[in-house]
Design a protein around this motif. Sequence first.
Motif, PDB file in Angstrom:
ATOM      1  N   PHE A   7      -7.921  15.369  27.419  1.00 42.83           N
ATOM      2  CA  PHE A   7      -6.761  14.506  27.201  1.00 42.83           C
ATOM      3  C   PHE A   7      -5.724  15.321  26.444  1.00 42.83           C
ATOM      4  O   PHE A   7      -5.913  15.651  25.279  1.00 42.83           O
ATOM      5  CB  PHE A   7      -7.168  13.266  26.393  1.00 42.83           C
ATOM      6  N   TYR A   8      -4.646  15.666  27.127  1.00 42.88           N
ATOM      7  CA  TYR A   8      -3.537  16.354  26.470  1.00 42.88           C
ATOM      8  C   TYR A   8      -2.596  15.297  25.906  1.00 42.88           C
ATOM      9  O   TYR A   8      -2.036  14.494  26.661  1.00 42.88           O
ATOM     10  CB  TYR A   8      -2.805  17.248  27.472  1.00 42.88           C
ATOM     11  N   PHE A   9      -2.455  15.300  24.602  1.00 35.61           N
ATOM     12  CA  PHE A   9      -1.631  14.302  23.926  1.00 35.61           C
ATOM     13  C   PHE A   9      -0.543  15.003  23.119  1.00 35.61           C
ATOM     14  O   PHE A   9      -0.676  16.163  22.743  1.00 35.61           O
ATOM     15  CB  PHE A   9      -2.480  13.444  22.980  1.00 35.61           C
ATOM     16  N   SER A  10       0.537  14.290  22.874  1.00 38.22           N
ATOM     17  CA  SER A  10       1.620  14.822  22.050  1.00 38.22           C
ATOM     18  C   SER A  10       1.985  13.801  20.991  1.00 38.22           C
ATOM     19  O   SER A  10       2.133  12.606  21.292  1.00 38.22           O
ATOM     20  CB  SER A  10       2.849  15.141  22.897  1.00 38.22           C
ATOM     21  N   LEU A  11       2.146  14.257  19.768  1.00 35.97           N
ATOM     22  CA  LEU A  11       2.586  13.390  18.680  1.00 35.97           C
ATOM     23  C   LEU A  11       4.068  13.075  18.806  1.00 35.97           C
ATOM     24  O   LEU A  11       4.577  12.190  18.133  1.00 35.97           O
ATOM     25  CB  LEU A  11       2.286  14.050  17.332  1.00 35.97           C
ATOM     26  N   ARG A  12       4.754  13.802  19.670  1.00 36.18           N
ATOM     27  CA  ARG A  12       6.169  13.576  19.906  1.00 36.18           C
ATOM     28  C   ARG A  12       6.433  12.409  20.851  1.00 36.18           C
ATOM     29  O   ARG A  12       7.390  11.660  20.690  1.00 36.18           O
ATOM     30  CB  ARG A  12       6.798  14.841  20.493  1.00 36.18           C
ATOM     31  N   TYR A  20      -2.498   6.642  23.977  1.00 35.82           N
ATOM     32  CA  TYR A  20      -3.490   6.787  22.908  1.00 35.82           C
ATOM     33  C   TYR A  20      -4.023   5.423  22.482  1.00 35.82           C
ATOM     34  O   TYR A  20      -5.235   5.208  22.362  1.00 35.82           O
ATOM     35  CB  TYR A  20      -2.835   7.524  21.739  1.00 35.82           C
ATOM     36  N   ARG A  21      -3.121   4.476  22.261  1.00 34.73           N
ATOM     37  CA  ARG A  21      -3.538   3.145  21.833  1.00 34.73           C
ATOM     38  C   ARG A  21      -4.322   2.442  22.942  1.00 34.73           C
ATOM     39  O   ARG A  21      -5.357   1.803  22.679  1.00 34.73           O
ATOM     40  CB  ARG A  21      -2.321   2.327  21.418  1.00 34.73           C
ATOM     41  N   ASP A  22      -3.846   2.542  24.182  1.00 44.03           N
ATOM     42  CA  ASP A  22      -4.556   1.924  25.294  1.00 44.03           C
ATOM     43  C   ASP A  22      -5.945   2.541  25.459  1.00 44.03           C
ATOM     44  O   ASP A  22      -6.923   1.836  25.741  1.00 44.03           O
ATOM     45  CB  ASP A  22      -3.775   2.108  26.592  1.00 44.03           C
ATOM     46  N   LEU A  23      -6.037   3.843  25.291  1.00 45.61           N
ATOM     47  CA  LEU A  23      -7.307   4.541  25.440  1.00 45.61           C
ATOM     48  C   LEU A  23      -8.328   4.036  24.430  1.00 45.61           C
ATOM     49  O   LEU A  23      -9.477   3.724  24.775  1.00 45.61           O
ATOM     50  CB  LEU A  23      -7.094   6.047  25.270  1.00 45.61           C
ATOM     51  N   LEU A  24      -7.919   3.933  23.177  1.00 45.00           N
ATOM     52  CA  LEU A  24      -8.845   3.482  22.140  1.00 45.00           C
ATOM     53  C   LEU A  24      -9.220   2.016  22.299  1.00 45.00           C
ATOM     54  O   LEU A  24     -10.371   1.629  22.067  1.00 45.00           O
ATOM     55  CB  LEU A  24      -8.223   3.695  20.759  1.00 45.00           C
ATOM     56  N   GLU A  25      -8.249   1.203  22.689  1.00 47.17           N
ATOM     57  CA  GLU A  25      -8.500  -0.237  22.771  1.00 47.17           C
ATOM     58  C   GLU A  25      -9.285  -0.630  24.013  1.00 47.17           C
ATOM     59  O   GLU A  25     -10.133  -1.528  23.959  1.00 47.17           O
ATOM     60  CB  GLU A  25      -7.171  -0.999  22.740  1.00 47.17           C
ATOM     61  N   PHE A  39      -0.393  18.849  22.804  1.00 54.21           N
ATOM     62  CA  PHE A  39       0.647  19.424  23.652  1.00 54.21           C
ATOM     63  C   PHE A  39       1.934  19.436  22.842  1.00 54.21           C
ATOM     64  O   PHE A  39       2.345  18.406  22.291  1.00 54.21           O
ATOM     65  CB  PHE A  39       0.806  18.544  24.894  1.00 54.21           C
ATOM     66  N   PHE A  40       2.566  20.594  22.753  1.00 49.59           N
ATOM     67  CA  PHE A  40       3.820  20.668  21.994  1.00 49.59           C
ATOM     68  C   PHE A  40       4.715  21.735  22.598  1.00 49.59           C
ATOM     69  O   PHE A  40       4.258  22.767  23.076  1.00 49.59           O
ATOM     70  CB  PHE A  40       3.551  20.985  20.513  1.00 49.59           C
ATOM     71  N   GLU A  41       6.023  21.465  22.560  1.00 51.57           N
ATOM     72  CA  GLU A  41       6.995  22.438  23.021  1.00 51.57           C
ATOM     73  C   GLU A  41       7.097  23.552  21.992  1.00 51.57           C
ATOM     74  O   GLU A  41       7.279  23.291  20.803  1.00 51.57           O
ATOM     75  CB  GLU A  41       8.355  21.794  23.233  1.00 51.57           C
ATOM     76  N   PRO A  42       6.982  24.809  22.399  1.00 55.91           N
ATOM     77  CA  PRO A  42       6.979  25.919  21.447  1.00 55.91           C
ATOM     78  C   PRO A  42       8.362  26.197  20.876  1.00 55.91           C
ATOM     79  O   PRO A  42       9.379  26.048  21.565  1.00 55.91           O
ATOM     80  CB  PRO A  42       6.487  27.099  22.287  1.00 55.91           C
ATOM     81  N   VAL A 177       3.156  14.730  29.191  1.00 55.58           N
ATOM     82  CA  VAL A 177       2.061  13.977  28.588  1.00 55.58           C
ATOM     83  C   VAL A 177       2.357  12.489  28.660  1.00 55.58           C
ATOM     84  O   VAL A 177       3.532  12.104  28.748  1.00 55.58           O
ATOM     85  CB  VAL A 177       1.849  14.394  27.119  1.00 55.58           C
ATOM     86  N   PRO A 178       1.293  11.676  28.609  1.00 52.79           N
ATOM     87  CA  PRO A 178      -0.124  12.045  28.537  1.00 52.79           C
ATOM     88  C   PRO A 178      -0.609  12.655  29.855  1.00 52.79           C
ATOM     89  O   PRO A 178      -0.127  12.294  30.926  1.00 52.79           O
ATOM     90  CB  PRO A 178      -0.827  10.718  28.251  1.00 52.79           C
ATOM     91  N   PHE A 179      -1.559  13.553  29.730  1.00 56.03           N
ATOM     92  CA  PHE A 179      -2.078  14.264  30.898  1.00 56.03           C
ATOM     93  C   PHE A 179      -3.595  14.332  30.756  1.00 56.03           C
ATOM     94  O   PHE A 179      -4.116  14.766  29.726  1.00 56.03           O
ATOM     95  CB  PHE A 179      -1.482  15.669  30.948  1.00 56.03           C
ATOM     96  N   PHE A 180      -4.290  13.896  31.787  1.00 54.45           N
ATOM     97  CA  PHE A 180      -5.752  13.852  31.780  1.00 54.45           C
ATOM     98  C   PHE A 180      -6.290  14.802  32.847  1.00 54.45           C
ATOM     99  O   PHE A 180      -5.798  14.811  33.981  1.00 54.45           O
ATOM    100  CB  PHE A 180      -6.247  12.433  32.053  1.00 54.45           C
ATOM    101  N   VAL A 181      -7.301  15.561  32.484  1.00 55.18           N
ATOM    102  CA  VAL A 181      -7.861  16.558  33.391  1.00 55.18           C
ATOM    103  C   VAL A 181      -9.384  16.445  33.411  1.00 55.18           C
ATOM    104  O   VAL A 181     -10.016  16.337  32.357  1.00 55.18           O
ATOM    105  CB  VAL A 181      -7.474  17.990  32.959  1.00 55.18           C
ATOM    106  N   HIS A 182      -9.939  16.449  34.596  1.00 51.38           N
ATOM    107  CA  HIS A 182     -11.391  16.596  34.742  1.00 51.38           C
ATOM    108  C   HIS A 182     -11.650  17.480  35.943  1.00 51.38           C
ATOM    109  O   HIS A 182     -11.427  17.070  37.083  1.00 51.38           O
ATOM    110  CB  HIS A 182     -12.092  15.250  34.917  1.00 51.38           C
TER     111      HIS A 182
END
Length: 232
Positions: A7-12, A20-25, A39-42, A177-182
């Motif tokens: 799960f690639y997540f960004s605080l931005r 994130y909230r949906d995933l946890l709930e 995930f963050f822009e450099p 993001v959000p980006f999910f990989v398997h």
Amino acid sequence: MSKNPKFYFSLRSPYSWMAYRDLLERYPDVAEAVEWIPFFEPDALSERMLTERGEEFPYSAMSRAKHFYILQDVGRLTKARGLPLTWPVDREPVWEVPHLGYLVALRGGKGPEYIAAVYRARWELGLNICDPAVIADVATSLGLDPVEVSTASDDPLLREEGVEILLRICKDGVFGVPFFVHRFSRYWGMDRLDEFAAHLRSKLAPAGALPATASSVSTGRSSEESHAGGCG
């Protein structure tokens, strides 16, 4: 090809926050099973270090029209979820500040708490999470060293670790993001969470890899491309 679901997540990103909230709930078992990767822009330094490794960050600037669309769209989505929302103002942000700070929090055993606290600071309180003082306050509230967490972007070793994360982003073809990989399957956007969860459960549950429930998210394993649910 890594077998670990990611799960690639960004605080931005507001879309990443809602995912994130949906995933946890709704999918705590999936939250427990995935590897959480920031995930963050450099900034200029990280971008130069990434270029020296032969990669280019997958980023395209957001248009004015898209920006206004996101304001409207996020307003609708948060209202439907009953979430409080205070839009932050980003002035010359350095996204390494909160995201490399997360790496310190993770090592201190406070990764999930840090994510929750920083998301709240940004999206509910409207604070500038690229301000080291804001991150220091978050660290203090979690019992972490405020200096170590808030100055993580100044640590050469953490910068190197951050570049390794950027390389993973490039390798996995993450463009927002959000980006999910398997393995070979990829899902972009919060509106793909249901599909990702169903996919992951179908692939891993027969082997007993997914617990039935989980009380907390595991983050121990360790841009703006936007549509309705996909954001950088």
